[in-house]
Design an enzyme around this catalytic site. Sequence first.
Site, PDB file in Angstrom:
ATOM      1  N   LYS A 250       0.839  -1.188   0.000  1.00 12.67           N
ATOM      2  CA  LYS A 250       0.000   0.000   0.000  1.00 12.67           C
ATOM      3  C   LYS A 250       0.883   1.251   0.000  1.00 12.67           C
ATOM      4  CE  LYS A 250      -4.121   1.862   2.293  1.00 12.67           C
ATOM      5  NZ  LYS A 250      -5.120   1.653   3.368  1.00 12.67           N
ATOM      6  N   GLU A 336     -19.400  -2.438  10.606  1.00 14.02           N
ATOM      7  CA  GLU A 336     -20.306  -1.607  11.386  1.00 14.02           C
ATOM      8  C   GLU A 336     -21.331  -2.426  12.157  1.00 14.02           C
ATOM      9  OE1 GLU A 336     -18.302   0.804   8.441  1.00 14.02           O
ATOM     10  OE2 GLU A 336     -19.457  -1.061   8.240  1.00 14.02           O
ATOM     11  N   ARG A 364     -25.120   0.586   7.125  1.00 11.34           N
ATOM     12  CA  ARG A 364     -24.817  -0.844   7.035  1.00 11.34           C
ATOM     13  C   ARG A 364     -25.234  -1.584   8.300  1.00 11.34           C
ATOM     14  NH1 ARG A 364     -20.317  -2.221   3.868  1.00 11.34           N
ATOM     15  NH2 ARG A 364     -19.131  -2.941   5.655  1.00 11.34           N
TER      16      ARG A 364
END
Length: 581
Positions: A250, A336, A364
């Site tokens: 990343k 979540e 969500r």
Amino acid sequence: MNLHSDFLLNQINGPKDLKQLSLAQMQQLAQEIRTLILEKDSAEGGHLGPDLGIVETTIAYHYVFDAPKDKLVWDISHQTYPHKMLTGRAYGWLDPDRYEDVTPYSNPDESPYDYYAVGHTSTSISLATGMAKARDLMGGKENIMALIGDGALTGGMAYEGLNNAAIEKHNLVIVVNDNQMSIAENVGGLVTALKELRDTNGLAKNNPFKAMGFDYRYVNDGNDIEKMIAAFKDVKDVDHPIVLHINTLKGKGYKPAEQDEEAHHWVGPFDLATDKPKTPASNQPSPESVVLDVLSQRIHQGENLMAITAAIPGGFGLEKFREEFPDNYVDVGIAEQQSVAFAAGFAKEGGVPILFESSTFLQRAFDQLSHDVAANDLPVVMIVGGAGISGTSKTHLGIFDQVMISNLPNWTYLAPTSLAELRAMLTWAIKQKQHPVAIKLPTKPVPETSANLVTDYSQINYQVKAGKDVAVIGLGDFYGLAQAVANELDATLVNPVAANVLDEATLNDLAEKYRVIVTLEDNSLDGGFGQKVAAFLGNRDVKVLNYGQAREYTDQEPLASIYQRSHLTKDQIVADVKAML
């Protein structure tokens, strides 16, 4: 104006052009793409680390596969900048004058190479399973692929997708982009499983993907174009479900992003020479700093308090809190539903959970807000960030929090109009043990202090500053706009305190005294605060004007434009009221 007319990328109008390049040219292309990502993100902000890390994989995919017939579903799609550059949209990076012409997430309205408007995590595999089944039913042969990160695999829906993908009868490729990072540091048992696979070059006996029935391949360097081309050729046209697990870096190609992945997941405008933000951080108190100050005080006073986030500590400034109070902090990953259910369990055992949720991601977990928290009437405290009208992508709008929270039983949704009121509301919410309480964190500037500050919100009493003819009710951070309107009209100004609990006595009094009542809210009108007021006063002889945003998906529309269309400027509201009078 194209600042890089000599770039090879100028010759790439689509994947067919890419297929004509040599390996050396593709490696040059990768460097050009990284240069453009850095230039644009430094100028206006955007996702940085995810896009820098996926460059070679994207080039290799479009070299091997035949998009848009072959289909790649991007999970979250915050790593699609290279994909967009290779599918006819490079102008959005080559020409600073056209930076705004390309949206930051996949967008089927923008290109046939994008299949979904996606901005939330863990959905790609499920979407791909439906596409594969439709292809099978209609006798198609195209490749269906989902690309999902290791961070996105912390979300429960990813496992629902994997569970169904494993029994697909024909082609379905799942690329696991393993960069050992979520938005923040990855959490949970998944970290151990993936590390074992990386450490053994994919040969570990404990392979969760094989255990579920998948064929499996591993690439130890997903940033090597040649290796990725070979890997994609290996899985192209396979007639069964397969996981291609790739190890990537990343932030690759930009040292600060490689060394501090969390800070460079998403960035605001910054100086490329120094990596410093162009807008220095403010030392003034903010809604986030007030919340963390209250939590710190309560912990020092012995409160059994737990700050809970679903992989977005940076959104609330929780990094310092995480270091200072590690035993009072939990990151559940990009999950979540888990965060809300975790909070419910924590409250049930007598602890004080403080949930930190972003409005756009909170949807969500709607079932948990209703079923696990509200139906059990548990004293969960929730801080809702990013709740308001914005000019962001349609996948990241924050205007639906009131629709969700305000319409569930037992929840009280408080909306502070100042930092002092925020402090008082949070302090009360922590102390009370009767019901779940959410607090709508201001996203617009609010003053530090309030007149007539109260400390008990078990009963909602509107705060009224008397005027003439008209009453203007401003919810939360729209109280400032209401104040400006009231001053212009010499009207009564009202702070309603909560988004979903009506002070019926005060509303009845306002209806008796005034000809027009105006409600202002930084949210969707449908299902919102204003409609509740209008419904309550429906049998009274008073005009109620509701102002907020229409029930719509805007997509990168400037905030000023949304305000203008919605009649949310002071002058427009004043003119509307005068016309009504």
